[in-house]
Design a protein around this motif. Structure first.
Motif, PDB file in Angstrom:
ATOM      1  N   ARG A   1      38.957  28.651  80.137  1.00  0.00           N
ATOM      2  CA  ARG A   1      39.537  27.650  79.563  1.00  0.00           C
ATOM      3  C   ARG A   1      38.406  26.372  79.036  1.00  0.00           C
ATOM      4  N   LEU A   2      37.499  26.240  79.815  1.00  0.00           N
ATOM      5  CA  LEU A   2      36.730  25.093  79.484  1.00  0.00           C
ATOM      6  C   LEU A   2      35.522  25.548  78.261  1.00  0.00           C
ATOM      7  N   TYR A   3      35.107  26.848  78.625  1.00  0.00           N
ATOM      8  CA  TYR A   3      33.716  27.249  77.750  1.00  0.00           C
ATOM      9  C   TYR A   3      34.147  28.783  76.991  1.00  0.00           C
ATOM     10  N   LYS A   4      35.590  28.878  76.679  1.00  0.00           N
ATOM     11  CA  LYS A   4      35.925  30.036  75.687  1.00  0.00           C
ATOM     12  C   LYS A   4      35.073  31.293  76.144  1.00  0.00           C
ATOM     13  N   GLU A   5      34.859  31.455  77.402  1.00  0.00           N
ATOM     14  CA  GLU A   5      34.428  32.844  77.812  1.00  0.00           C
ATOM     15  C   GLU A   5      35.558  34.070  77.605  1.00  0.00           C
ATOM     16  N   ASP A   6      35.503  35.118  77.883  1.00  0.00           N
ATOM     17  CA  ASP A   6      36.377  36.110  77.895  1.00  0.00           C
ATOM     18  C   ASP A   6      37.599  35.543  78.842  1.00  0.00           C
ATOM     19  N   LYS A   7      38.782  36.042  78.343  1.00  0.00           N
ATOM     20  CA  LYS A   7      40.117  35.852  79.383  1.00  0.00           C
ATOM     21  C   LYS A   7      39.835  36.510  80.497  1.00  0.00           C
ATOM     22  N   PRO A   8      39.857  36.202  81.716  1.00  0.00           N
ATOM     23  CA  PRO A   8      39.921  37.026  82.620  1.00  0.00           C
ATOM     24  C   PRO A   8      41.221  38.036  82.891  1.00  0.00           C
ATOM     25  N   HIS A   9      40.937  39.186  83.410  1.00  0.00           N
ATOM     26  CA  HIS A   9      42.140  39.978  83.512  1.00  0.00           C
ATOM     27  C   HIS A   9      41.909  40.515  84.867  1.00  0.00           C
ATOM     28  N   PHE A  10      42.522  40.241  85.909  1.00  0.00           N
ATOM     29  CA  PHE A  10      42.440  40.454  87.476  1.00  0.00           C
ATOM     30  C   PHE A  10      43.609  41.847  87.630  1.00  0.00           C
ATOM     31  N   PHE A  11      42.822  42.567  88.345  1.00  0.00           N
ATOM     32  CA  PHE A  11      43.734  43.907  88.649  1.00  0.00           C
ATOM     33  C   PHE A  11      43.126  44.476  89.969  1.00  0.00           C
ATOM     34  N   VAL A  12      43.768  44.990  90.897  1.00  0.00           N
ATOM     35  CA  VAL A  12      43.316  45.539  91.968  1.00  0.00           C
ATOM     36  C   VAL A  12      42.521  46.919  91.950  1.00  0.00           C
ATOM     37  N   LEU A  13      43.212  47.817  91.337  1.00  0.00           N
ATOM     38  CA  LEU A  13      42.679  49.174  91.145  1.00  0.00           C
ATOM     39  C   LEU A  13      42.311  49.446  89.678  1.00  0.00           C
TER      40      LEU A  13
END
Length: 152
Positions: free
Chosen positions: A140-152
């Motif tokens: 949000r602040l530095y325009k890095e890749d959007k995180p995609h959180f997943f367990v497996l």
């Protein structure tokens, strides 16, 4: 003209990255320092440094892999890094300098009073929070890749 524009973009990217690292480091340092004060009643400046480095690692291990790995791998990698960092910091601060900031000698499965398994497990919960927080803020602040959180 193209060279000058490319150089300016490179300079801007460099300063943006420095700003990102300093912000994440400061946030992690403040968060961990205040957490220690809340639970122990005191802290030490070395815990600010350690907390900042931990949040930086939790964030940048995710961004460097473009958030493509499952959460358990990110947590495991970060737990190993943070535990190693805590051990090194403990040897320097507690053993060499004799400041007695912490001592896990009375805990089970400890190593030289600097690290122990029960606190590794406890810190893994903080690391999960750090990975989420760092990923969201860096996006949000530095325009890095959007995180995609997943367990497996």
């Amino acid at each position: 003209m193209e060279y000058k524009r490319a150089k300016q973009e490179t300079e801007g990217t460099k300063w943006r990255k420095i700003s990102e690292v300093l912000f994440i480091w400061t946030l992690g340092g403040c968060f961990y320092y205040l957490l220690e004060i809340a639970f122990r009643g005191f802290s030490h400046w070395s815990m600010f440094v350690l907390g900042g480095l931990a949040l930086c690692f939790c964030t940048f291990q995710g961004t460097s892999m473009h958030w493509s790995e499952p959460m358990w791998i990110q947590v495991l990698r970060s737990v190993i890094f943070v535990t190693a960092l805590e051990f090194i910091t403990g040897i320097i601060v507690n053993k060499w300098l004799g400041l007695a900031v912490w001592d896990y000698s009375d805990q089970p499965l400890e190593l030289w009073g600097q690290i122990c398994i029960p606190f590794m497990v406890l810190f893994s919960g903080l690391i999960v929070i750090g990975i989420f927080l760092g990923g969201i803020l860096s996006h949000r602040l530095y325009k890095e890749d959007k995180p995609h959180f997943f367990v497996l």
